[in-house]
Design an enzyme around this catalytic site. Structure first.
Site, PDB file in Angstrom:
ATOM      1  N   LEU A 287      39.807 -38.582  25.451  1.00 51.23           N
ATOM      2  CA  LEU A 287      40.097 -37.173  25.192  1.00 51.23           C
ATOM      3  C   LEU A 287      41.222 -37.023  24.178  1.00 51.23           C
ATOM      4  CD1 LEU A 287      39.658 -35.657  28.743  1.00 51.23           C
ATOM      5  CD2 LEU A 287      38.124 -35.553  26.799  1.00 51.23           C
ATOM      6  N   LEU A 599      38.793 -30.011  32.071  1.00 56.23           N
ATOM      7  CA  LEU A 599      38.013 -31.194  32.444  1.00 56.23           C
ATOM      8  C   LEU A 599      38.881 -32.088  33.330  1.00 56.23           C
ATOM      9  CD1 LEU A 599      35.217 -32.690  31.696  1.00 56.23           C
ATOM     10  CD2 LEU A 599      36.680 -34.121  30.270  1.00 56.23           C
ATOM     11  N   PRO A 600      38.965 -31.830  34.623  1.00 51.93           N
ATOM     12  CA  PRO A 600      39.742 -32.706  35.510  1.00 51.93           C
ATOM     13  C   PRO A 600      39.170 -34.121  35.508  1.00 51.93           C
ATOM     14  CG  PRO A 600      39.170 -30.640  36.606  1.00 51.93           C
ATOM     15  CD  PRO A 600      38.390 -30.688  35.337  1.00 51.93           C
ATOM     16  N   HIS A 601      40.043 -35.120  35.355  1.00 50.53           N
ATOM     17  CA  HIS A 601      39.614 -36.512  35.320  1.00 50.53           C
ATOM     18  C   HIS A 601      40.834 -37.384  35.586  1.00 50.53           C
ATOM     19  CE1 HIS A 601      41.221 -35.692  31.313  1.00 50.53           C
ATOM     20  NE2 HIS A 601      41.554 -36.974  31.278  1.00 50.53           N
ATOM     21  N   GLU A 602      40.570 -38.638  35.908  1.00 50.26           N
ATOM     22  CA  GLU A 602      41.646 -39.599  36.129  1.00 50.26           C
ATOM     23  C   GLU A 602      41.196 -40.979  35.671  1.00 50.26           C
ATOM     24  OE1 GLU A 602      44.440 -40.863  36.727  1.00 50.26           O
ATOM     25  OE2 GLU A 602      45.586 -39.011  36.801  1.00 50.26           O
TER      26      GLU A 602
END
Length: 690
Positions: A287, A599-602
């Protein structure tokens, strides 16, 4: 001290300006190898009580008193660079193993610059070194000597000889070996693939892999292919695939499956650094890459957001090099020349690289910015080449002046050949064999040539439309550009026309196509853009993972709601959601990517099980604390398990959420199936879409 180290010490003592890149280029080795040579020099200096060699702006700086080192070299002089007997035997063996036809003793003597009697005296030792790896030497009366045996055994012997010659610093022997490829370019390819595949090689293993690639290119340039090999699974095979994909593109050689498997076998047996782990912050870096491309595009005034190859290559590059301490880059004259010729691109990177600097927590040095710029320069060149073969006509009803202004603006961004400027009523007369594309400022009827409608002002959206139109052209319109995604776009509508419930069949066909393109011989079949056949957006985001008009009291609730479908399907663990919330608390709303979209992500190590996406449309937008990007209405939770499976879908999703037409269609959707229809429509018209 070996000869190359001795030569470096002698040249430093003489005051010769030297750089790592220069020494690597001159000796045909990697900069890692030169650093190891310098360690040997430093040991000798330390034994004499002298300081080690240092660096000043990339140049090697000798300590005072280095001349005291010279008497310790036992009178070595230039004559020592002639082939020693063991090197002569190795060189003769390499020449015989590389030959595809019999070699006479006279030919060997000529290549080695020795007498025929010397070769005769060495012959038993030459044959013994070849027989030691399982090859045989046939003596053909009146013709000469011919080596018989498997290509894999030939590669093994050539690799052993090349490694010994390079490590010992024996230029005459190296010059006789059938090595191919630019070692600096090959080193960059290997380095950039270590991180994404979780294989960090020791210096010794790195040099072994790099040297093997030079042997491989040299052999493939002579059409000497390796025999079938047993399969190798896991990270070594995946890394070998990616390495050879770039080698095939850069060196213009075919790399069939057997070559991938042999390199994978080599990687599987390579020694690796302790604590060897795959990078877990892959989605974040991807990202960061996406935002960087977006910002540099704005600075340059050229929209590169639809270039999937740029996104894929640049994210791989940043995965490999974005670390708290700068990575040492090859500083070559070629790179300096390219950057000097593209100073506008370098300046754009330098001006808009804040997103990268913020992520890595330090400034970027000149070469770091330069290598990012190189990826962008490659994208710009692809854009020019893609349009350079095209003959374009302009249609405009506002007069010749407007069409000329339109032509001038187009020429600034594309290398079109504009063959005609005409009115809309005249397009019916165009010959499709003479014109590839019509760019018009008004809708057209009865046009026999593919067309695209733009505004006379040529906005960023217009450039995207033109790029999409180029990608939709039949392969015959753009010679040599038959790609995997084009094939899929031609097959999919055929299936949908003739099959009542096509999705299950299409999924199976897509799996088969992926397998086919993975198995195809690189460089001889379709272009190796395997990302184009990665899971599509609608495959990772089916109707079952879509929720519309959901209420959420704040951003935390919105994130938890978006994660629910992934939790229900077992694609993520509960700790994944907690990690997202904690990261936002500590680092701010990094998950908000564009106006109204988060866009939640880890990371990969935070509880992901399988790749997937969700989409939640909130009944009332909520604030994430993202300033001008607030409030957020769409929240999509991403689960990534590696650096590539989700990449194509992520690329499509981020582009879709920036498109006004697609967002309007999402806003109007009444049920999840309507959203799926929007995704299908988007991927059908998206530049590079499947």
């Amino acid at each position: 001290m070996k000869r190359r180290s001795w030569d470096i010490a002698r040249r430093l003592a003489a005051g010769t300006p030297l750089t790592l890149a220069q020494l690597a280029r001159e000796n045909g080795v990697s900069e890692r190898t030169i650093r190891n040579d310098l360690k040997e020099v430093d040991r000798e200096l330390g034994r004499l009580g002298l300081a080690p060699v240092s660096f000043d702006h990339g140049r090697l700086v000798a300590p005072p008193g280095i001349v005291a080192l010279l008497p310790t070299l036992d009178g070595m002089d230039a004559q020592s660079y002639q082939l020693a007997p063991e090197e002569r035997v190795a060189a003769a063996a390499a020449l015989l193993v590389s030959a595809t036809s019999p070699v006479t003793l006279a030919e060997l003597a000529d290549r080695l610059a020795v007498s025929r009697n010397t070769v005769i005296n060495d012959l038993d030792a030459i044959k013994a070194s070849i027989a030691a790896v399982g090859l045989a030497v046939d003596s053909l009366p009146g013709k000469g000597l011919l080596v018989v045996g498997l290509e894999s055994l030939r590669r093994t012997l050539l690799l052993d000889i090349a490694l010994g010659a390079l490590q010992q610093g024996a230029p005459p022997l190296v010059s006789l070996l059938p090595l191919g490829g630019d070692p600096r370019m090959l080193a960059t390819i290997v380095t950039e693939q270590e991180g994404p595949h979780g294989i960090r090689l020791t210096d010794i293993s790195f040099d072994e892999v790099l040297t093997y690639l030079r042997v491989l290119v040299g052999r493939l340039e002579r059409a000497a292919f390796i025999e079938e090999q047993p399969p190798v699974d896991g990270a070594p095979f995946a890394m070998a695939q990616d390495v050879l994909r770039y080698v095939a593109q850069s060196c213009h050689v075919p790399c069939p499956e057997s070559e991938v498997r042999f390199l994978a076998w080599l990687l599987a047996g390579a020694r690796r650094l302790s604590g060897d782990e795959r990078r877990t912050d892959v989605p974040q870096i991807q990202l960061v890459t996406r935002k960087l491309v977006e910002r540099v595009s704005e600075e340059l005034g050229v929209d590169l957001n639809d270039d999937y190859e740029l996104f894929q290559n640049l994210s791989n590059h940043l995965e490999a090099v974005l670390r708290p301490e700068p990575v040492t880059y090859p500083d070559t004259d070629l790179i300096r020349e390219v950057l000097a010729e593209n100073d506008e691109v370098v300046a754009a990177v330098r001006k808009r690289d804040a997103i990268v600097r913020a992520y890595v927590g330090r400034p970027l040095d000149e070469l770091e910015e330069g290598y990012i710029a190189l990826h962008l320069c490659a994208a710009l060149e692809r854009r020019r080449l893609r349009s350079g073969t095209m003959r374009v006509a302009l249609a405009c009803n506002a007069g010749v002046g407007t069409s000329q202004l339109l032509a001038a603006k187009l020429r600034r961004h594309f290398n079109f050949s504009i063959v005609d400027e005409l009115g809309a009523h005249e397009v019916r007369l165009l010959d499709p064999s003479e014109v590839s594309l019509v760019i018009s400022t008004v809708p057209l009827e009865g046009c026999p040539v593919p067309s695209v409608v733009v505004t006379p002002l040529l906005t960023d959206e217009d450039f995207v439309r033109i790029g999409a139109a180029i990608d939709r052209l039949e392969p015959s319109s753009v010679p040599g550009d038959e790609t995997a995604q084009r094939l899929w776009r031609r097959l999919e509508p055929v299936v949908r026309r003739h099959v009542e419930a096509p999705d299950e069949l299409l999924d199976e066909l897509l799996r088969e196509l992926r397998g086919y393109f993975r198995d195809a011989e690189r460089g001889t079949g379709p272009r190796g853009d395997f990302g184009a056949l990665s899971p599509s957006l609608r495959q990772l985001l089916p109707a079952s993972r879509i929720r519309l008009d959901v209420a959420a009291r704040d951003w935390r609730a919105a994130v938890r709601t978006a994660a629910v479908p992934l939790l229900e399907e077992g694609l993520i663990e509960g700790r994944y959601v907690d990690a997202i919330l904690k990261n936002v608390d500590e680092n701010g709303p990094y998950i908000v990517l564009s106006p109204g979209f988060a866009l939640p992500h880890e990371g990969l190590d935070q509880g992901t099980v399988e790749a997937g996406l969700t989409l939640v449309r909130l009944s009332a937008p909520v604030e994430f604390g993202a300033d001008e990007l607030d409030p957020v209405r769409y929240v999509c939770c991403l689960s990534a398990v590696d650096h590539s499976t989700h990449l194509k879908a992520l690329f499509s999703l981020v582009n879709l959420m920036k498109d006004e037409r697609a967002r309007a269609a999402l806003d109007a959707a009444e049920k999840p199936e309507d959203v799926v229809a929007v995704l299908k429509d988007w991927e059908a018209r998206e530049p590079g879409g499947a």
